[in-house]
Design an enzyme around this catalytic site. Structure first.
Site, PDB file in Angstrom:
ATOM      1  N   ASN A   1       5.432   8.816  -5.062  1.00  0.00           N
ATOM      2  CA  ASN A   1       5.945   8.094  -4.085  1.00  0.00           C
ATOM      3  C   ASN A   1       7.530   8.523  -4.354  1.00  0.00           C
ATOM      4  O   ASN A   1       7.884   9.201  -5.266  1.00  0.00           O
ATOM      5  CB  ASN A   1       5.908   6.525  -4.301  1.00  0.00           C
ATOM      6  CG  ASN A   1       6.218   5.763  -2.930  1.00  0.00           C
ATOM      7  OD1 ASN A   1       6.703   6.434  -1.932  1.00  0.00           O
ATOM      8  ND2 ASN A   1       5.920   4.510  -3.045  1.00  0.00           N
TER       9      ASN A   1
ATOM     10  N   HIS B   1       4.354   6.378   6.123  1.00  0.00           N
ATOM     11  CA  HIS B   1       5.184   6.799   5.075  1.00  0.00           C
ATOM     12  C   HIS B   1       4.565   8.209   4.419  1.00  0.00           C
ATOM     13  O   HIS B   1       3.376   8.611   4.476  1.00  0.00           O
ATOM     14  CB  HIS B   1       4.764   5.536   3.962  1.00  0.00           C
ATOM     15  CG  HIS B   1       5.590   5.856   2.794  1.00  0.00           C
ATOM     16  ND1 HIS B   1       6.873   5.947   2.729  1.00  0.00           N
ATOM     17  CD2 HIS B   1       5.352   5.592   1.255  1.00  0.00           C
ATOM     18  CE1 HIS B   1       7.490   6.201   1.469  1.00  0.00           C
ATOM     19  NE2 HIS B   1       6.341   5.781   0.777  1.00  0.00           N
TER      20      HIS B   1
ATOM     21  N   GLN C   1      14.592   7.367  -2.687  1.00  0.00           N
ATOM     22  CA  GLN C   1      15.053   7.650  -1.318  1.00  0.00           C
ATOM     23  C   GLN C   1      16.062   6.580  -0.832  1.00  0.00           C
ATOM     24  O   GLN C   1      16.945   6.708  -0.252  1.00  0.00           O
ATOM     25  CB  GLN C   1      14.051   7.806  -0.316  1.00  0.00           C
ATOM     26  CG  GLN C   1      13.198   6.400  -0.030  1.00  0.00           C
ATOM     27  CD  GLN C   1      12.211   6.484   0.821  1.00  0.00           C
ATOM     28  OE1 GLN C   1      10.939   6.981   0.631  1.00  0.00           O
ATOM     29  NE2 GLN C   1      12.218   6.016   2.129  1.00  0.00           N
TER      30      GLN C   1
ATOM     31  N   CYS D   1      11.262   9.347   3.708  1.00  0.00           N
ATOM     32  CA  CYS D   1      10.190   9.654   2.656  1.00  0.00           C
ATOM     33  C   CYS D   1       9.703  11.077   3.230  1.00  0.00           C
ATOM     34  O   CYS D   1       9.050  11.641   2.513  1.00  0.00           O
ATOM     35  CB  CYS D   1       9.050   8.590   3.027  1.00  0.00           C
ATOM     36  SG  CYS D   1       8.648   8.441   4.741  1.00  0.00           S
TER      37      CYS D   1
END
Length: 286
Positions: free
Chosen positions: A227, A207, A65, A71
């Site tokens: 992630n 997140h 990102q 996110c």
């Protein structure tokens, strides 16, 4: 294990400002309901001891990102990519930039958003474009209306996993990759380099990430979480979050046993897809 990750040179303020972006504050303000236990899609399922959707072709390579609090968009595309691959047998990387640019009524681009809002937008829009066609730019831009109408994957709905219930989350992850929210603003998380993470974390959700599996390592249960900070962070872009913490270890991690490590079980959700994807859009003129 901790190490010199790709984010190790950032101050805590820089890290928090640019690499998080889940807006938990929007959820109660917008009145989104949570599923009632016993009524959701995977209620009563008996999940297997371990699952890893990376091995089943339902997880795209780790994305990055960059310095944009998007996110929430990456978590959304990850779960939609996963269920589409499971239902159709074809894995297509989807456009986070389209969500950043076009899903602006309730989400806030590089300044944060919610996966549930993004699911609603995809449903209303009739689908989402591919990443290859609507490329990621890591900044807020004007919506490309022509590409907004180019749908390669669609969903039929979404559901929230019953909150604070790791067994419910396990049942959902056994069936498909699931969007989850966690607290990721602690220094240990920033420097995570491998192993099962059971350090101090908290439950102030900030997140959006993607739960793509679960298992057990050396007697410690864990979640496999994708992630969106690139493959140079963590375990090639993934983290194993401790699962099924007892009361003592949960207290040491600054979480409750019900909420799960970093609050992973607090606000999980997943897209529902029963129908086929839209017909392939025509190739745009050069």
């Amino acid at each position: 294990q901790l190490g010199l990750t790709s984010l190790a040179d950032l101050t805590r303020d820089e890290y928090r400002a640019h690499y998080l972006g889940y807006r938990a504050d929007l959820k109660p303000a917008r009145g989104l309901g949570l599923a009632t236990p016993g009524t959701w899609r995977y209620a009563g399922a008996t999940p297997p001891p371990s699952v890893d959707w990376r091995r089943q072709g339902a997880v795209t390579p780790v994305k990055n990102q960059l310095q944009c609090g998007s996110c929430w968009a990456f978590s959304t595309t990850g779960s939609v990519e996963g269920i589409s691959a499971i239902r159709t047998g074809k894995l297509v990387a989807l456009s986070e930039q389209e969500l950043i640019d076009c899903d602006t009524a309730r989400d806030n681009g590089c300044h944060g958003g919610l996966m549930d809002f993004a699911f609603k937008w995809i449903i209303a829009n009739g689908g989402l474009d591919s990443e290859a066609d609507y490329e990621y730019k890591a900044e807020d831009r004007k919506c490309k209306v022509d590409k907004e109408a180019r749908h390669v994957v669609s969903i039929d709905g979404y559901e929230d996993v019953p909150p604070n219930d790791e067994e419910a989350l396990k049942a959902a992850v056994a069936a498909q990759p699931v969007s989850v929210a966690i607290e990721a603003d602690q220094r240990a998380f920033q420097l995570y380099a491998g192993g099962v993470f059971d350090g101090s974390c908290g439950t102030a959700l900030d997140h959006g990430v993607l739960a793509v599996g679960y298992g057990t390592q050396a007697g410690q249960d864990f979640w496999v979480v994708k992630n969106s900070w690139g493959p140079a962070w963590g375990d090639r872009g993934f983290i194993k979050l401790a699962r099924n913490l007892d009361a003592g270890r949960a207290a040491a991690a600054n979480v409750s046993a019900a909420a799960g490590q970093c609050g992973v079980a607090m606000q999980a959700s997943y897209p529902v897809k029963d129908g086929p994807n839209p017909p392939a859009p025509p190739t745009p003129p050069a």
